[in-house]
Design an enzyme around this catalytic site. Structure first.
Site, short mmCIF file in Angstrom:
data_model
loop_
_atom_site.label_atom_id
_atom_site.label_comp_id
_atom_site.label_asym_id
_atom_site.label_seq_id
_atom_site.Cartn_x
_atom_site.Cartn_y
_atom_site.Cartn_z
N LYS A 76 0.42 -0.12 -13.66
CA LYS A 76 0.99 -0.30 -12.33
C LYS A 76 -0.14 -0.68 -11.37
O LYS A 76 -1.27 -0.22 -11.52
CB LYS A 76 1.64 1.02 -11.89
CG LYS A 76 2.39 0.97 -10.57
CD LYS A 76 3.07 2.31 -10.30
CE LYS A 76 3.74 2.36 -8.95
NZ LYS A 76 4.41 3.65 -8.69
N SER A 151 8.76 3.00 -6.31
CA SER A 151 7.71 2.01 -6.19
C SER A 151 7.27 1.40 -7.52
O SER A 151 6.50 0.43 -7.53
CB SER A 151 6.48 2.64 -5.51
OG SER A 151 5.89 3.64 -6.33
N SER A 175 9.56 7.40 -7.48
CA SER A 175 9.07 6.06 -7.80
C SER A 175 9.20 5.65 -9.25
O SER A 175 9.08 4.46 -9.56
CB SER A 175 7.60 5.94 -7.36
OG SER A 175 7.50 5.90 -5.96
#
Length: 464
Positions: A76, A151, A175
């Site tokens: 990520k 996210s 997230s």
């Protein structure tokens, strides 16, 4: 053998270990899929040459390969990897190339994985949608007019569309679970302290933890085993040990399962549950009751949560290393949160931390008589790109809460939770529920999630 993107994490790892496919072949295959589907906005950076070098260096499988030997994954874009642009979803970091890797990237390397690059994330991971000014929005592969949540939006899209077999991610307020539920894959938020490389214990609010996104519960358990295996450096850790892949197979007997559609945002916002979300919850109840488990409503009506969480969220933004003079370069919601956070007094901040711990104790006490608690994963179906109104911070915050009101309180409490698709909406889109465990209760919620997955049957994945 099936096409590599149809295998999932565990079968692909086995094929690599057995020499049925080489790391070079697997890397080339997934890089080609990423290149063919850039329109989905899953990746912020693709490191094709570095991935090919790493794959070639691995050579033939050793006698006792590590769990992810030769498996293509990605970081990520909140995880630093030495020598790779790490922008944290922000224009202010356009030229940032870290010299050292974060512990999470190191842990994946030690497990034998090959990083193909960076999955997309909103600016500094602050929002529950992945739409930034540094790249295209992350789009739901089931309906690309819709966003993918956040996210960890890029990670979820990459898994759902077969660009990766699974993906490491992080969850500070939903997230992992929000994007996983948005695009119909499995998302696991571990207990606070479970994953040493992303435990939450080294941040003042203790909210953010690392965890897996995968197409199946078994693949999520396998990736959790890798993430949880590192050395611990904290006095506190989640109780119980893996391997979770094995523990999730253990029959738990008859369970007492609490069910609630209440959320801590009900007190301050207009939260409405979409019929498809209600239907998925009802389907999960039907399956679990049919298996002999006891199903009961949870008497839980929390108060005072909204103000407390807003302070925690603002405070987390206050620490972002963007000087006041450069706030015009970040997105409006980021600038708003940073300014609000830096204006907090110590009294308000310490009061919010105290309120968060009181909320944690009260919620765990309310859930204590249940083996696990079942909630909807999301209140609404996937939202169109642009719906979250990132240029109007207060409207954006309200809409994020209305979309995913069942997520952030789990982080405040440090509990494990997993989202798993159990039904389909009239348009064929998967609809998920959330299972919340006791502290350290990953194995049990994984077992129940796997039962729901088997009862649902195989999903027809987006044809890409």
């Amino acid at each position: 053998m099936s096409a590599l993107h149809e295998l999932g994490l565990r079968p692909l790892a086995a094929a690599l270990r057995d020499g049925e496919v080489t790391p070079v072949e697997a890397t080339a295959y997934f890089l080609a899929r990423i290149e063919a589907h850039t329109d989905l906005g899953a990746f912020a950076e693709v490191t094709a040459e570095a991935a090919r070098r790493r794959a070639a260096e691995l050579g033939a499988p050793p006698a006792d390969p590590p769990a992810l030997w030769g498996v293509p994954l990605a970081d990520k874009d909140l995880t630093a990897r030495a020598g790779v642009p790490t922008r944290y979803g922000s224009r202010v970091n356009a030229d940032h190339v870290p010299a050292h890797s974060d512990p999470l990237a190191v842990a994946l390397d030690e497990a034998g994985a090959i990083s193909l690059g960076k999955t997309s994330t909103p600016e500094f991971g602050l929002t529950g949608f992945t739409e930034t000014r540094v790249g295209p929005p992350a789009r739901d592969p089931w309906g690309p007019a819709n966003g993918a949540g956040g996210s960890s939006g890029g990670a979820a899209v990459a898994v759902a569309s077969g660009l990766l077999p699974a993906a490491p991610a992080s969850d500070g307020g939903g997230s992992i679970r929000i994007p996983a539920a948005t695009v119909g894959v499995v998302g696991l938020k571990p207990s606070r302290g479970r994953v040493p490389a992303g435990s939450g214990l080294d941040s003042p609010d203790g909210l953010a933890v690392a965890g897996p996104i995968a197409r199946t519960v078994d693949d999520a358990a396998m990736l959790l085993d890798v993430l949880a295996a590192g050395p611990y450096r904290y006095a506190t850790r989640a109780p119980g040990d893996g391997p979770f892949s094995e523990a999730a197979l253990v029959l738990p007997g008859t369970l007492r399962i609490g069910v609630t559609t209440a959320s801590p945002w009900d007190e301050s916002m207009d939260i409405r549950l979409d019929p498809a979300a209600r239907g998925a919850l009802d389907e999960a109840v039907r399956v679990l009751a049919g298996a002999g488990h006891g199903i009961e409503d949870v008497g839980w009506a929390p108060t005072g949560y909204g103000d407390m969480f807003m302070i925690l969220w603002r405070a987390s933004a206050a620490r972002i290393p963007v000087p006041d003079a450069r706030l015009g370069e970040v997105e409006p919601i980021t600038a708003w949160l940073i300014r609000e956070g830096r204006a907090l007094t110590a009294e308000r901040l310490l009061g919010a931390y105290a309120a968060a711990r009181a909320f944690e104790r009260g919620t765990i006490a309310a859930f204590a008589s249940f083996d696990l608690v079942l909630t909807p994963a999301l209140a609404l179906p996937p939202r169109p790109v642009g719906w979250f109104a990132q240029d109007d911070p207060e409207v954006s915050f309200t809409r994020q809460c209305q979309y995913a009101p069942y997520s952030s309180f789990v982080n405040v409490c440090g509990l494990p939770a997993v989202t798993v698709p159990v039904a389909t909406a009239p348009d064929g889109h998967p609809v998920s529920v959330q299972l919340i465990g006791r502290p350290g209760g990953e194995a049990l919620i994984l077992h129940v999630a796997a039962h729901l997955e088997r009862s649902r049957g195989a999903l027809a994945w987006p044809s890409l």
